[in-house]
Design a protein around this motif. Structure first.
Motif: not given
Length: 701
Positions: A467-474
């Motif tokens: 999870n790069l941020t609370d709204y974006l993961n890779v």
């Protein structure tokens, strides 16, 4: 009408543009986004990527799963008004129906690989449903039986379900009594009737659920479906496409203790049909004419579930199943060589035991470990008869009788660090034993009886999601799996080509990369946007193909490569919802450089709807845009056929009163293929339906 996907460059630009649009919107909305994963929120009930996935290990929502996953729940299933299982999966990106036109056995294709070779595993309540269909589809079932379908694309699913799932897993979950009993209800009745104008299709369904005591749930579901031959978009009658089928599902569950997390259960499922089909249903080859097929598919299972409340080390599931698929057919034109009448029977015994343990390694690290064992045994018989009823042979040279036995063991860990990182290693080992049946000889001029064939397959994998941020993961994964040779491939033979006991397993190395996005509060305080992109590269070595060579009827040749991507995006408010999915795959024989004819055409699916909450009414439009595609001769590489692009537009409306005397009723109306376009998928044997009006009425009492 020319499809916008007809040009290959347009196809890639369209997929890239869709992704760019999603990322552009996300960049503008980051500051106002509040992450949320509540599947029941009014604004997100139309969002597939926000649904819980239960077949990929520990339960998680689709956007947090490190592979491409699509979940269909009961509302999705009902809204499709599907006549066949293929209809049910029509909007799932990367999934296509191959072979026949009716519900009398179907074959499925994911990412250019097919279920009739075991590359796509078909599961019902976690139990494998597979046999090597000879010139016919290999999955017999009724959409009305199911409340949930999960499609897991890519070979990462091999760890939990079986070596050889090179393309993925489709897991169907049947209805339960608890789906209809709420609160203190002791009895519930659900009826549903459907009609389809094109082909005069009719459906009748009745479900009875009861809870005679607090600890016992009982359900029985009865379904009947019939239709005549339908017309395609050119007004031509597609023959034979008529179908008639009946099905029964019975389930019982006894809860031990008061928490309803400890139970024993049993189920029985029967599906049967009697209809005419092309003898070669898979390819649509008409030289053999039509044949009458009477099919009965039955499965019985018992299971035990215990989460051992309060014990993190035990969450146990066990089940044993027995199934049999029997097809009687007669009227074959080439009776002298194929047998005027024949029986195809597949008797299968399966067992599965698995347990999930939770380990709290530190305040920041937690691990869930799932381990299990599987057993699979199938007997295949195929007696054939002359027109006077006397025996002709046991099986055909290209459909030998035989037995398959498989033992499997697996372990998968999901290691979590805070809410940032998930690492998922896994390993599966399967051992397969094949034994020839009556009438099988070595071939190639020899009448000796061949020996048994054994193989062992390994399926290691590693998947990582961050999870790069609370709204974006890779996420990304590396998965290896091996599809072991099946009966047809080992024991098929001819007068010049022998059986091949030395076939090597096909070995798949798959690499995937992707990203998931979840945004909230873009235009309103409660709207939500989900998006997921998955790119894959799958190389299959030791490709097994029919060669009729002196070294074997089937041989290993070179390798094939399957590569492409799938993108899904969806947006919903309390009134408006929109979905889009796009899938593309190239499949190439790396030895010859020829594109494989199992590759599907590129496809874009769109769905736009509006909910009139005050009227309990949902209206919408669906669009399917499929590119043209060229097929090639597997040997010479010359063009063998070209399939045109096509567009399909559907309109639909659903009315579900939430209060008053009509509460519990649902009325669904749709017009499929509104423009009456000619539809012919390159993997299908027949043209699809032209314009069709559909109506279904349901009521729960």
């Amino acid at each position: 009408m020319t499809s916008p996907l007809a040009n290959p460059l347009n196809r890639r630009l369209l997929g890239a543009s869709a992704l760019a649009l999603v990322l552009s919107a996300s960049g503008q909305a980051f500051a106002q986004t509040t992450p949320q994963t509540d599947e029941t929120d009014d604004a997100t009930t139309q969002l597939s990527l926000g649904k819980i996935v239960v077949s990929a290990g520990v339960e998680k929502i689709a956007t947090d799963t490190p592979q491409a996953v699509t979940v269909l729940n009961q509302d999705d299933i009902d809204d499709t008004q599907a006549s066949t299982i293929g209809d049910l999966l029509d909007d799932v990106p990367g999934v296509y129906t191959a072979g026949g036109a009716s519900n009398l056995g179907q074959t499925f294709n994911i990412r250019g690989m097919t279920s009739n070779r075991g590359e796509v595993l078909m599961l019902v309540d976690g139990v494998e449903n597979y046999f090597e269909g000879y010139r016919m589809g290999a999955f017999f079932s009724e959409p009305e039986l199911y409340k949930r379908v999960e499609v897991l694309r890519g070979p990462s699913s091999s760890t939990l379900y079986g070596s050889g799932a090179l393309a993925g897993v489709i897991n169907f979950t049947t209805k339960d009594a608890s789906d209809f009993l709420t609160g203190d209800d002791r009895f519930a009745l659900r009826t549903r009737f459907g009609y389809e104008s094109n082909g005069d299709g009719k459906l009748g369904s009745i479900i009875m659920a009861t809870r005679p005591t607090e600890d016992v749930d009982l359900l029985i579901a009865l379904n009947g479906r019939t239709s005549d031959d339908y017309e395609d978009g050119n007004g031509d009658v597609v023959t034979p496409s008529d179908a008639s089928a009946n099905s029964v599902l019975a389930k019982a569950r006894y809860y031990i203790g008061g928490d309803r997390k400890h139970s024993v259960w049993a189920s029985a499922q029967v599906w049967e049909s009697d209809s005419y089909q092309l003898y070669d249903q898979i390819t649509g080859f008409t030289a053999f004419g039509t044949v009458r097929r009477r099919t009965r598919d039955e499965a019985f299972a018992v299971g035990y579930d215990n989460s051992f409340e309060g014990n993190d080390l035990l969450d146990l599931k066990a089940q044993v199943s027995v199934s049999e698929t029997l097809t009687d057919q007669d009227g074959i034109a080439l009776a002298s060589s194929l047998g005027y009448a024949s029986e195809y029977s597949y008797s299968t015994v399966q067992a599965r035991l698995e347990n999930t343990s939770k380990f709290t390694l530190s305040p920041d690290w937690t691990a869930f470990v799932t381990a299990g064992l599987q057993y699979y045994s199938q007997e295949r018989r195929n007696p054939r008869y002359k027109a006077d009823g006397s025996p002709l042979s046991n099986g055909a040279t290209t459909h030998p009788e035989g037995d398959t036995t498989r033992y499997g063991g697996f372990v998968q860990a999901e290691i979590l660090w805070r809410d940032k990182l998930v690492i998922t290693p896994g390993l599966r080992i399967d051992h397969t034993e094949l034994s020839p049946g009556a009438g099988v000889v070595v071939g190639g001029g020899s009448t000796a009886v061949p020996e048994d064939a054994t193989n062992t397959g390994y399926s290691p994998k590693l998947a990582v999601l961050y999870n790069l941020t609370d709204y974006l993961n890779v996420f990304g994964s590396v998965a290896h799996t091996e599809r072991m040779p099946i009966l047809d491939e080992v024991y098929s033979r001819s007068g010049t080509a022998p059986v091949n006991l030395n076939l090597d397993p096909e070995k798949s190395d798959n690499y995937e990369l992707g990203a998931s996005l979840t945004l909230r509060g873009l235009a309103t305080s409660s709207d939500r946007l989900n998006a997921k992109l998955t790119a894959f590269n799958n190389t299959v070595e030791n490709l097994i193909t029919s060669a009729s060579a002196t070294s074997g009827y089937f041989i290993n040749v070179g390798e094939a490569k399957y590569e492409g991507f799938e993108v899904e995006a969806e947006y919903a408010t309390r009134s408006l919802f929109a979905r889009a999915s796009y899938a593309t795959v190239d499949a190439t024989n790396e030895t010859t450089g020829v594109l494989l004819n199992t590759r599907p055409a590129d496809e874009l699916n769109l769905n736009l709807g509006y909910v009139l909450n005050s009227l309990d009414l949902t209206v919408g439009w669906r669009g399917e845009f499929v590119s043209g595609i060229t097929n090639y001769n597997a040997t010479t590489g010359a063009v063998s056929s070209t399939v045109d692009s096509y567009n399909v537009h559907d309109l639909y409306a659903t009315w579900r009163p939430r209060s008053g005397s009509l509460a519990g009723m649902d009325v669904r109306v749709s017009v499929d293929n509104v423009l009456d376009d000619y539809v012919k998928n390159n993997l299908a044997s027949f043209a699809g339906q032209g314009r069709s009006f559909k109506l279904s009425l349901g009521k729960t009492f």
